[in-house]
Design a protein around this motif. Structure first.
Motif, mmCIF file in Angstrom:
data_model
loop_
_atom_site.group_PDB
_atom_site.id
_atom_site.type_symbol
_atom_site.label_atom_id
_atom_site.label_comp_id
_atom_site.label_asym_id
_atom_site.label_seq_id
_atom_site.Cartn_x
_atom_site.Cartn_y
_atom_site.Cartn_z
ATOM 1 N N GLU A 212 0.830 -1.213 0.000
ATOM 2 C CA GLU A 212 0.000 0.000 0.000
ATOM 3 C C GLU A 212 0.862 1.259 0.000
ATOM 4 N N GLU B 239 0.771 4.331 -2.851
ATOM 5 C CA GLU B 239 0.638 5.758 -2.526
ATOM 6 C C GLU B 239 1.863 6.551 -2.962
ATOM 7 N N GLU C 30 2.160 9.936 -5.260
ATOM 8 C CA GLU C 30 2.771 11.130 -4.662
ATOM 9 C C GLU C 30 4.008 11.606 -5.437
#
Ligand code: MLT
Length: 203
Positions: A82, A86, A90
């Protein structure tokens, strides 16, 4: 979830992003020189393990040397997966174009990601990995090249365990190449050079 990490933007957009996983007691800085040797123009995401063992960062807990806390390993594997989802958003790197580079405990968590997720990595360089978990049905890993650096006299991951890992990964379809050294559990410069040559053959 947050994980301490370093991101370095590469110079060639299509080059895979290298994901670096240090060994026990290491940090996210340790493997940066290796990454430069493997693929100088790649972006790099280098992560620090979220677990501390007597002050030493690791990627998952262990009950004793070579005896893993399987529940924590599974939890940390999901947490890292996870985190990478992300971090890709980002930092603007392609989540589907990642190559793992791990040493020792870092190779074990990278191996666990491969054992759990079909699309974890496009390829992997595992320096002195163990079998992260047993009794799991692996995802289809066909088309995934994997380099394993091993020691014929490595007391932590024995040659038998290296061969077991090779068979499990090959059995799932991965194209595994094992490079043998004779310096115990150490990551030598000749092993790094072999990994870099292997990588440059694929890309
Ligand atoms: C592990 O705990 O992941 C392995 O024993 C390798 C290491 O010593 O970190």
């Amino acid at each position: 979830m947050s994980m301490k990490h370093i991101f370095q933007q590469g110079t060639r957009q299509e080059a895979p992003t290298l994901v670096l996983f240090h060994g026990t007691g290491g940090t996210e800085r340790d493997l940066l020189p290796l990454a430069k040797q493997i693929s100088p123009d790649s972006s790099i995401i280098s992560v620090r393990g979220n677990v501390l063992e007597n002050g030493m960062p690791r990627f998952f807990r262990r009950l004793a040397e070579g005896v893993f806390d399987e529940a924590d390993l599974i939890f940390r594997t999901k947490e890292l997966s996870e985190f990478l989802d992300e971090a890709a958003i980002e930092n603007g790197f392609d989540r589907d174009n990642l190559v793992a580079v791990g040493y020792s405990n870092g190779a074990n968590i990278a191996g666990s990601l491969l054992f759990h997720y079909k699309h974890a990595f496009k390829a992997a360089i595992l320096h002195h990995p163990m079998v992260p978990l047993r009794g799991l049905t692996l995802p289809d890993l066909s088309g995934i090249p994997i380099f394993i650096g091993a020691g014929s006299n490595d007391p932590i991951c024995t040659p038998q365990e290296t061969e077991e890992l090779q068979e499990l990964l090959s059995g799932a379809g991965a194209a595994v190449e094992v490079h043998w050294e004779r310096y115990g559990h150490q990551l030598t410069s000749t092993e790094v050079a072999a990994a870099a040559a292997w990588f440059q053959k694929q890309w």
